[in-house]
Every structure is written in structure tokens, then in C-alpha cells.
Design a protein around this motif. Structure first.
Motif: not given
Length: 245
Positions: A211-225
Motif C-alpha cells: 500500500e506504499s505507507c508506513t505502519i503508522d499510516q496504515a490504519g484500516f488497511k491492516l487486519t484487525a487481529n
């Protein structure tokens, strides 16, 4: 609810598995997934990478050494209809799936695959099709499953996941209603992306690269668990106790 005996408990096979051969999505190697499935007591495991059979060779080698049945297949993502899992039941069907993927890859740039619903219909003989519900379902999705079932009679299913999202009971109940309306069986899967929960951190990194972003920027792009790991047959039965069939 039905009482499930021990022989039924050990009969579970995970049918929705993404390996690291699905670039920047799967966080485990095929051999890690195969070994973990065998350790957990699963009698079989499917490898279903996105629009690809690339992980099957290494999975086959690992499965043979561990005496666990490998189900070969792929997750097919379409331009015009929802995704599904495609599992060929014989050599002819495997050749058809290979031809289907080749057609999709020739339409676009390297590393991509462009498939249409009509492509599937031309190559669906002897394929087991497991429809994957989109985030929002409606009457069109029911009609879509009915159409799949017409072209794959007795070989069409609908997948249900327990994702620990807080609304699993509602979602599974809703998917059960859709299966009833479409007159297709429901099948439990876990949308596996890694073999153990600890690998979730790596999957987060892969998501950020994709997604061309950092962990801090990822938000809901990451799975919740970290629940997209392989689970034991007993755990899957516990999760789906409201619909043991």
C-alpha cells in the motif's frame, strides 16, 4: 446442535490458504503451512494463492513428506464478479485451471492477471467452486451464486469466515441465509495468510509495502487481529458451533 464425534472433529481441512507466493499478502512459506496443518491434525489442506498456482510445487513436496493430503487450487479474482476459490478434482480440470490463468495473465502486464466471469464458465468443468462473499452482499450476489451452481451442479459452495470482528454471529447468520436462498452448501474457512499468529507482524509489513505507507499510516488497511492463522479442527468446530454442518 448435533453432537460431533472424534472422527468428525479430525476431518476438517482448511480450504482458503494464501502463501508467500501471493506477493505482498501471504506471510508464510508453503512448507510452513503444510507442516503446521499436519501438526494441528488436519487431514488435508488447500493452497489457494491469488490467480496463481506458483506455491503448489513446494507445497506438494512438503505434503508428501508429511503424509497430509494437498488440495490444489487457486483463488480467482475477477474484473466483473466476486472472487472465489477454484479446486480442480482431476487432471483435466487442473489443465483447465492452468489455461484459465494463462489467459488472464496474457491480457495484462507481468505479475498481473485479468479474468472475467465468462472465462470461468468456459473452464469450470470438474472444478469445485467456493464463492467468497464480498464486504456488502445483495440480491445480485445471490443470483451470482445461483449462476455458478447452474454451471457447476453439485460442486458450488459458499464460504463463511469467523474473523473475530465483533459481528461474526451476525455475519455467519447472514451468510447462512444467502446459502439457503441460493440453495448451495455452506463451508467454513479461515482465510489463512500465515501459519502461526506471530507471523502477523510480517504480514503487516507486507501490507505497508503493498500500500506504499508506513505502519503508522496504515490504519484500516491492516487486519484487525492475528486470527488469520491455521487453527485446529476442534477450534474450528468451536467457532462454528452455531452451524456445525
Amino acid at each position: 446442535h448435533k453432537v460431533l464425534n472424534t472422527s468428525q472433529m479430525i476431518a476438517y481441512a482448511e480450504l482458503q490458504v494464501t502463501t508467500n507466493f501471493t506477493f505482498l499478502r501471504g506471510a508464510s512459506h508453503p512448507h510452513e503451512l503444510i507442516a503446521t496443518a499436519a501438526t494441528l491434525g488436519q487431514q488435508a489442506i488447500a493452497i489457494t494463492d491469488r490467480n496463481s498456482l506458483a506455491g503448489v510445487v513446494r507445497a506438494h513436496t512438503a505434503a508428501k513428506s508429511l503424509n497430509i493430503k494437498l488440495l490444489i487450487g487457486a483463488r480467482l479474482d475477477f474484473v466483473d464478479t466476486p472472487s472465489l476459490l477454484c479446486l480442480p478434482i482431476n487432471h483435466a480440470a487442473y489443465n483447465q485451471l492452468s489455461s484459465l490463468l494463462t489467459r488472464g495473465k496474457r491480457r495484462t502486464t507481468k505479475g498481473q492477471c485479468k479474468l472475467y466471469h465468462t472465462d470461468l464458465i468456459e473452464h469450470c468443468a470438474d472444478q469445485i467452486l467456493i464463492a467468497l462473499p464480498p464486504e456488502k452482499t445483495n440480491s445480485d450476489f445471490v443470483s451470482h451464486i445461483k449462476n455458478l451452481a447452474k454451471h457447476a451442479p453439485g460442486r458450488c459452495y459458499l464460504s463463511a469466515n469467523h474473523s473475530y470482528g465483533g459481528d461474526d454471529c451476525y455475519n455467519i447468520s447472514h451468510i447462512t441465509e444467502i446459502a439457503d436462498l441460493a440453495n448451495v452448501p455452506l463451508v467454513a474457512t479461515n482465510d489463512v495468510h500465515y501459519h502461526v499468529p506471530e507471523r502477523r507482524a510480517l504480514q503487516d509489513v507486507l501490507t505497508c509495502i503493498r500500500e506504499s505507507c508506513t505502519i503508522d499510516q496504515a490504519g484500516f488497511k491492516l487486519t484487525a487481529n492475528a486470527e488469520r492463522h491455521l487453527k485446529s479442527p476442534a477450534e474450528m468446530i468451536r467457532l462454528f458451533k452455531s452451524c456445525p454442518e
